[in-house]
Every structure is written in structure tokens, then in C-alpha cells.
Design a protein around this motif. Sequence first.
Motif, PDB file in Angstrom:
ATOM      1  N   LEU A  71       0.832  -1.202   0.000  1.00  0.00           N
ATOM      2  CA  LEU A  71       0.000   0.000   0.000  1.00  0.00           C
ATOM      3  C   LEU A  71       0.870   1.257   0.000  1.00  0.00           C
ATOM      4  CD1 LEU A  71      -2.988   0.631  -0.019  1.00  0.00           C
ATOM      5  CD2 LEU A  71      -2.957   0.720   2.466  1.00  0.00           C
ATOM      6  N   ASP A  72       1.941   1.238   0.771  1.00  0.00           N
ATOM      7  CA  ASP A  72       2.849   2.391   0.806  1.00  0.00           C
ATOM      8  C   ASP A  72       3.476   2.625  -0.567  1.00  0.00           C
ATOM      9  OD1 ASP A  72       2.309   2.770   3.462  1.00  0.00           O
ATOM     10  OD2 ASP A  72       4.090   1.687   4.181  1.00  0.00           O
ATOM     11  N   LEU A  73       3.844   1.530  -1.250  1.00  0.00           N
ATOM     12  CA  LEU A  73       4.446   1.650  -2.576  1.00  0.00           C
ATOM     13  C   LEU A  73       3.438   2.210  -3.584  1.00  0.00           C
ATOM     14  CD1 LEU A  73       6.697   1.059  -4.668  1.00  0.00           C
ATOM     15  CD2 LEU A  73       5.700  -1.240  -4.907  1.00  0.00           C
ATOM     16  N   TRP A  74       2.216   1.650  -3.587  1.00  0.00           N
ATOM     17  CA  TRP A  74       1.204   2.056  -4.572  1.00  0.00           C
ATOM     18  C   TRP A  74       0.815   3.531  -4.434  1.00  0.00           C
ATOM     19  CZ3 TRP A  74      -2.316  -2.644  -3.049  1.00  0.00           C
ATOM     20  CH2 TRP A  74      -1.706  -3.829  -3.484  1.00  0.00           C
ATOM     21  N   LEU A  75       0.755   3.998  -3.186  1.00  0.00           N
ATOM     22  CA  LEU A  75       0.305   5.368  -2.949  1.00  0.00           C
ATOM     23  C   LEU A  75       1.456   6.367  -2.872  1.00  0.00           C
ATOM     24  CD1 LEU A  75      -2.425   4.669  -0.241  1.00  0.00           C
ATOM     25  CD2 LEU A  75      -2.788   5.175  -2.664  1.00  0.00           C
ATOM     26  N   GLY A  76       2.678   5.888  -2.904  1.00  0.00           N
ATOM     27  CA  GLY A  76       3.814   6.770  -2.703  1.00  0.00           C
ATOM     28  C   GLY A  76       4.334   7.418  -3.967  1.00  0.00           C
ATOM     29  N   GLY A  77       3.938   6.926  -5.127  1.00  0.00           N
ATOM     30  CA  GLY A  77       4.462   7.475  -6.374  1.00  0.00           C
ATOM     31  C   GLY A  77       3.470   8.402  -7.056  1.00  0.00           C
TER      32      GLY A  77
END
Length: 463
Positions: A71-77
Amino acid sequence: MALIAKRVGEMGYLFHPRRVDHGIDGHIDLVDPSSSELLNLTLLVQSKASTLPFPDETDQGFRYTCDQRDLDLWLGGNAPVILVLSHPDNDHAWWVDVRDAFSSPAARAARVVYVDKRTQVFDTAAAAGLRAVALPRDTGLYLPAAPIQETLTTNLLEVADWPASLHLARTNARDYPEAGKRLQSSGIRAGGWMLRDGFVISFRDLTEAPLNALCDSDVESHATAEWAESSDLDTQHRFMDLLTRTVQDAHPELRWHKERRHLHFLASQDLRPRLAGKGHGNRGRTVFAPHYSKSDPGRVSYYHHAALRLRFRRLAGQWFAQLEPDYCFTSDGSAESRIADSLLAGIKRLDRHPAVAGWTRMWANHLRGGDDLFSPDRIVAFGDLATVTVDRGIDDRWWGPAPAEATIEDERDLQPTASVDASLIAAGVDADELTLLLTGEDRPPQRPGRASQRSRRPQGGKR
């Protein structure tokens, strides 16, 4: 991954899987459906497949809990990400817009997304939804309509023929009631005429009875084309009125409702259901029928009559009858029902394109008449419903699910108001029978037993 590639290809887009999975399994390049050119819009894709049911999975949907690191990866970019959840063994897949699903801090903390299996199917219907997700938030994109040829059927019924001449004469009759009294003395039913500016006008011969009783001067004859092709608006309105009255006169089974401003079918002699509008490949529709109380099956709650708002229009030099289907409700086959307004409100909330199209075809068939020896000749003849062929259309495969807020609003619009609901319930109205009126069932539900014996024809009124 093969299932995702297959579905993306069916949408007309390009899918590129990644060799190394670090929380993103691939990306989708979007393509303009009209030109087949790349749009420079990209979606990242993460696949979660399972041969077992997802948590709490039912026929309607399921829940999925995302890993915090994912979730952090998907929303971080800065690139939008979709999550595709699938059962590859049975070829089923659904999708989630990650940014939308986890737009609030509470949703991010819970890490749980609910998937609606009916509206979030990952197939060609999702193409438009993916395009909306990929669009930058601060810009817009115009995509021209797909080059799809479609033939659209209108509610305009072609006027194919009319008499070559129309006739007029001066009259001293000041209005229609006074003119009606003159005609009553002849004992012959007469219609298809109009009063305008001190003249009586008709396609019928005014020198013959009973219309000659209205004439106070010699009869003049004019070519119908002079009126039909006139650019003068007043002349056009006169011609529209004459066509309307002539068509109404040709159909004694129809009655004019002054308050509702429509024509509707009269009740049958024995108050039993009657069919009309028979055409090629169909048996017609029930245009009059009794409907019995849901709480008291031995009592008629109301009678329905198919109705029509009719208007003539000249478009591009051609005359058409504009057909607008309507509904009429009576208490005894003649007098308007006390719950007519509530019934109309209820049925209008259910009315959709298939119902309107079906009733429009019924009225077109009925006004056109049959082509057998038993069909009466019509002074005004009709052709077919006008069609329009266009070289741009909407490919149904590109429709995506409606936004949640729009769906809720639409469903709210479909719900009857409390006052309408209460009046129909109090009258014992069966809501399912309103649906039957829309679908055009041959025969609505009938009261068991001797319904027709106890239903008597009302006394008085026009039959």
C-alpha cells in the motif's frame, strides 16, 4: 498475468508485464479507440490471484486486505495503480482503483478494500473506467467518438399520404359547442373538421351531409400542398390541427382527454382486456385492462388505458407524427381514477427506454393500420418510423461502472415519494402490475373466478 493481458488486449490497450516483481507486476499503455494511437497515459498494475475464495466472498463481492508495504508503494508514487484480483481457474477478474479506494486516512489505516463483483468486473466494460483513472488530475483529454455506424430509430412516424384537396367554407358557428349542436340534428357522427377565423375546414366534402350543415357560403377547394408546403407559420399550425383532428376521427376507438391533452383507448364493451398495435413478429400490447386490488382480489382497483400525446411536425420538408406514449387510469373505464396522479407518478419512475420504445412501436403499428382487406381506409396514411444513420456512435464495451455517488442518486430518483407510496398502498395497488404495463405483457394478472361477470359497464359517458 495471462488473464490480465487477454482482458487488456480486448479493451484495445497494451499490457507490458515486468520480469521482476517488486510490488508492481506490469503496466498498461492506453490507446485512442478512434485512431489506435498511444495516448501517453500509463497505469501500473498489481495482480493478486487465487484459486480459493477471497475472504468473505459471496456472489455479490468480497473483502481484500492489502499488505502495508504494498500500500505504501502504490500510494507513494505519481503513477496511478490498479489492483486486479482474480480467479484464473474460472476466468474471473475484478479491479480496484487504489487511489480512490484508499483516499482517506481511515481507509489507509484499515487496509481493507471491498470489491463489488457486479460493478468492478475487469473486462471490456472497464475500459472507460481505466481511462478515467489514468487521466492526470489537473488536465482534461478529448477522445473523439468511435467510428461506429449506427441506425437510430426515432419516434417520428412518416405521414405517407393525404387527400389531394382540402375544403373550406364560411360558417356562422362561433365555437365548437355551437357547431356540435348543428351537427347533432343530422344524427350522423361527424369529425375530422376544424373551425378557424370564421371558416369550417376539412379534408371531407363540405357539400355533403352532415358537414354541409356548418356551411353558410359556397365551398372552396384548395390543393393540400399549398398548406403542407407553406412557409407561413399560421398556415402550418392550421395544417397540424387539421391532421390531428382527421387522424382522431379515423380512430373511433380513441378518446380525447381534454385535461391530460392526450388520446387514449376507450374501454372494451365488457371491460375485458383488449390488444392493439399488432405488427410483424408481435401480437400487440394490452391497451386496456382492469387491475384488481392486492388486498381485495374481488375489487377492481383501477383500469389502465394506453394513451398518446400526438403532435405533427414538418422537418426538412417532410411531415411526421411525433409519438409520445402516455398512460390513462380510470375507476370504471370512463371516469378518471382518484389515484390517477399517484399511478402516473409511480409508472413514470419506472419508465425507461425499452418501455418507451415498445409503446412507440405499438402506436406506430396501430395508426398505420393493417394491410389486409378488413382494415379500414385512412384519409391520412402513415409510413414507417423515421430512422437516422450516423457514422459516430458509442461502443457499449467502453462503458464503465457509474460512479458510486451517481448510482446512489439514480437509485434515489427511482424510489417513489412517501405520499405516492402511501396512496397506492392504501388503494391496494400491486406495484408489479405497473411493471407489466411497461413491459407490454399480453394480459395483466386477472382476478380469479367470475371477474368479468361482476364488472359491469358504467352507465353514461362516451363509449
